[in-house]
Design a protein around this motif. Structure first.
Motif, short mmCIF file in Angstrom:
data_model
loop_
_atom_site.label_atom_id
_atom_site.label_comp_id
_atom_site.label_asym_id
_atom_site.label_seq_id
_atom_site.Cartn_x
_atom_site.Cartn_y
_atom_site.Cartn_z
N GLY A 277 -13.71 6.59 12.32
CA GLY A 277 -12.65 5.71 12.81
C GLY A 277 -11.98 4.88 11.74
O GLY A 277 -10.96 4.22 12.01
N LEU A 278 -12.50 4.86 10.54
CA LEU A 278 -11.88 4.06 9.48
C LEU A 278 -10.48 4.56 9.16
O LEU A 278 -9.65 3.81 8.65
N TRP A 279 -10.20 5.84 9.51
CA TRP A 279 -8.87 6.37 9.20
C TRP A 279 -7.77 5.59 9.91
O TRP A 279 -6.66 5.47 9.40
N ARG A 280 -8.09 5.03 11.07
CA ARG A 280 -7.08 4.25 11.79
C ARG A 280 -6.68 3.00 11.00
O ARG A 280 -5.52 2.61 10.96
N VAL A 281 -7.68 2.35 10.40
CA VAL A 281 -7.39 1.15 9.60
C VAL A 281 -6.61 1.52 8.34
O VAL A 281 -5.63 0.84 7.98
N MET A 282 -6.98 2.60 7.70
CA MET A 282 -6.37 2.96 6.42
C MET A 282 -4.95 3.51 6.59
O MET A 282 -4.14 3.44 5.66
N THR A 283 -4.66 4.09 7.78
CA THR A 283 -3.32 4.67 7.98
C THR A 283 -2.41 3.78 8.82
O THR A 283 -1.24 4.11 9.02
N GLY A 284 -2.95 2.67 9.33
CA GLY A 284 -2.13 1.77 10.13
C GLY A 284 -2.13 2.08 11.59
O GLY A 284 -1.17 1.76 12.30
N GLY A 285 -3.18 2.72 12.09
CA GLY A 285 -3.27 2.99 13.51
C GLY A 285 -3.04 4.44 13.84
O GLY A 285 -2.87 5.31 12.98
N ALA A 286 -3.02 4.73 15.16
CA ALA A 286 -2.88 6.11 15.63
C ALA A 286 -1.54 6.72 15.25
O ALA A 286 -1.41 7.95 15.17
N TYR A 287 -0.54 5.88 15.03
CA TYR A 287 0.81 6.40 14.71
C TYR A 287 1.05 6.49 13.20
O TYR A 287 2.12 6.85 12.76
N GLY A 288 0.06 6.10 12.41
CA GLY A 288 0.16 6.27 10.96
C GLY A 288 1.28 5.48 10.33
O GLY A 288 2.10 6.04 9.60
N GLU A 289 1.34 4.21 10.63
CA GLU A 289 2.41 3.37 10.09
C GLU A 289 2.41 3.32 8.56
O GLU A 289 3.44 3.15 7.94
N TYR A 290 1.22 3.41 7.96
CA TYR A 290 1.12 3.34 6.49
C TYR A 290 1.26 4.70 5.82
O TYR A 290 1.24 4.80 4.60
N GLY A 291 1.37 5.73 6.58
CA GLY A 291 1.38 7.06 6.00
C GLY A 291 -0.03 7.59 5.83
O GLY A 291 -1.02 6.89 6.11
N PRO A 292 -0.18 8.82 5.38
CA PRO A 292 -1.52 9.41 5.26
C PRO A 292 -2.33 8.72 4.15
O PRO A 292 -1.78 8.26 3.15
N TYR A 293 -3.61 8.65 4.37
CA TYR A 293 -4.54 8.11 3.36
C TYR A 293 -5.25 9.29 2.70
O TYR A 293 -5.83 10.14 3.38
#
Length: 429
Positions: A147-163
């Motif tokens: 679930g850490l991917w949600r924090v690193m990408t900015g949520g389910a919609y990937g606001e930060y882009g891919p990590y």
């Protein structure tokens, strides 16, 4: 049985992997700043030698670098089973600063340590950190899948882009599982190669810190010479003892035996003459006993064997015709008997030279042990001008100390004072 054996092997390898990671991380974090500091201070201090400042600072900086390198040698043997020999040339702490700095710059080990510092802060840092990376980086991959991917990408919609985890772009749960798969592969690699990767660090350290064949050959040559000098000195000492016995106590004992034979024939004929010869025989026995005591004291003073170097030197000072002040700081410990004997007779010879040739009226003796070295200094307020020459008594002292890897330094300007410093590497028990 085989299953248990394999299970134990896997567990042992896992423990080794974690241990290598922890130790490698500790080395990387602690050693990098120390290596950078030691390298920079060494360069700055040596650059300041022409203006005189570096002459005072360089010995202390080099001493610190050597302590750091020796600590790494200890860790290499303790953690990696890699033994790295040390071949530093001994240098007395109280020698003239110019002489001491010049000797340090001539020591190949000084430049070898600088080369090691440069590599240790680069390749050495990476090889120490690699086991920790192999072990800890997979944890991030598993955390992403949890679930850490949600924090690193900015949520389910990937606001930060891919990590990016390694070469895997993580943007959703499926790609997070891909990161976990990569983490599993990395963990398998860590399980297999983390310990070997940590071993590379110490192998690199050994390649840089080990003395060259030329240095080892020089070391063998010096040891051969000092051993030959020790044998020659022992042979000369044996001849001196034989000569003293023959010309002194033995002659007196023979004369006493002849007197006793004469007394036997005179007891009835001339009692008065017999009593005179008895008095002579008694005096001859006293003189022979005194000579034997002096001879024994010259071989190995009883006070040295019974009470140690400090009290033996104090007793030696009491017999001098000059005012002598003795300072002893040996922490109540004692060196090995051969070292104590060499130190005692070295001090004795220096004192004899001072009494005979210095023209001094006061002598100061200082004995102390620090940093694994026994240091002895003898200072007088005489006329100075003492040198270590081929025919001087100081050359013999230098050879005596050389048998134990000891060194001798003399500071004796014209007009005085004269300070003779002797140093022997040893441990106290």
């Amino acid at each position: 049985m085989n299953t248990n054996s394999k299970s134990g092997e896997v567990g042992s390898r896992a423990r080794g992997m974690v241990l290598a990671a922890g130790r490698g991380l500790l080395l990387a974090v602690v050693s990098l700043p120390l290596a950078v500091l030691g390298f920079c201070l060494s360069l700055v201090s040596m650059a300041l030698i022409p203006i005189g400042v570096g002459v005072l600072t360089t010995p202390y900086v080099v001493k610190g670098v050597r302590a750091f390198a020796d600590r790494r040698r200890v860790l290499a043997e303790r953690w990696g089973g890699v033994r790295i020999p040390s071949a530093y040339r001994p240098m007395p702490e109280t020698a003239n600063p110019w002489t001491r700095t010049y000797a340090l710059l001539r020591d190949p080990a000084t430049w070898r340590d600088l080369q090691w510092l440069l590599v240790d802060m680069t390749a050495g840092f990476l090889t120490a950190l690699l086991p920790a990376v192999l072990v800890l980086y997979p944890l991030e991959g598993f955390a992403l899948a949890m679930g850490l991917w949600r924090v690193m990408t900015g949520g389910a919609y990937g606001e930060y882009g891919p990590y990016w985890y390694g070469f895997v772009p993580v943007s959703d749960q499926i790609s997070a599982f891909g990161a976990a798969a990569l983490a599993a592969v990395l963990l398998i690699v860590a399980h297999r190669y983390a310990v070997s990767a940590f071993q590379v660090h110490f192998t690199l350290t050994k390649a840089l810190l080990s003395p060259s064949q030329a240095e080892l050959a020089e070391r063998v040559r010096v040891l051969t010479e000092t051993r030959r000098d020790a044998v020659d000195t022992s042979a000369a000492e044996l001849r001196r003892i034989e000569r003293d016995l023959h010309d002194g106590a033995q002659a007196r004992l023979v004369a006493m035996g002849m007197d006793l034979g004469t007394i036997e024939t005179l007891l009835d004929k001339d009692p008065q003459q017999a009593r005179q010869l008895l008095s002579q025989a008694r005096q001859s026995s006293v003189d022979a006993l005194a000579e034997l005591r002096d001879l024994v004291r010259g071989i190995h003073p009883p006070v040295l064997a019974e009470r140690g170097l400090g009290d033996a030197v104090r007793a030696l000072a009491l017999r001098l015709p000059l005012a002598t002040e003795v300072t002893v700081d040996l922490d109540g410990g004692r060196a090995d008997a051969p070292v104590e004997s060499a130190a005692y007779f070295a001090v004795s010879e220096v004192l004899t030279n001072a009494v005979k040739h210095s023209g001094a009226d006061r002598i100061w003796i200082d004995l102390h042990h620090a940093d694994g070295h026994l240091r002895m200094s003898v200072t007088d307020n005489g006329k100075g001008g003492a040198v270590v020459g081929a025919d001087s008594g100081l050359a013999g002292i230098e050879r005596r100390l050389g048998t134990f890897d000891g060194v001798l330094a003399v500071s004796s300007p014209a007009g005085g004072p004269t300070m003779v410093t002797m140093e022997i590497p040893c441990a106290l028990s």
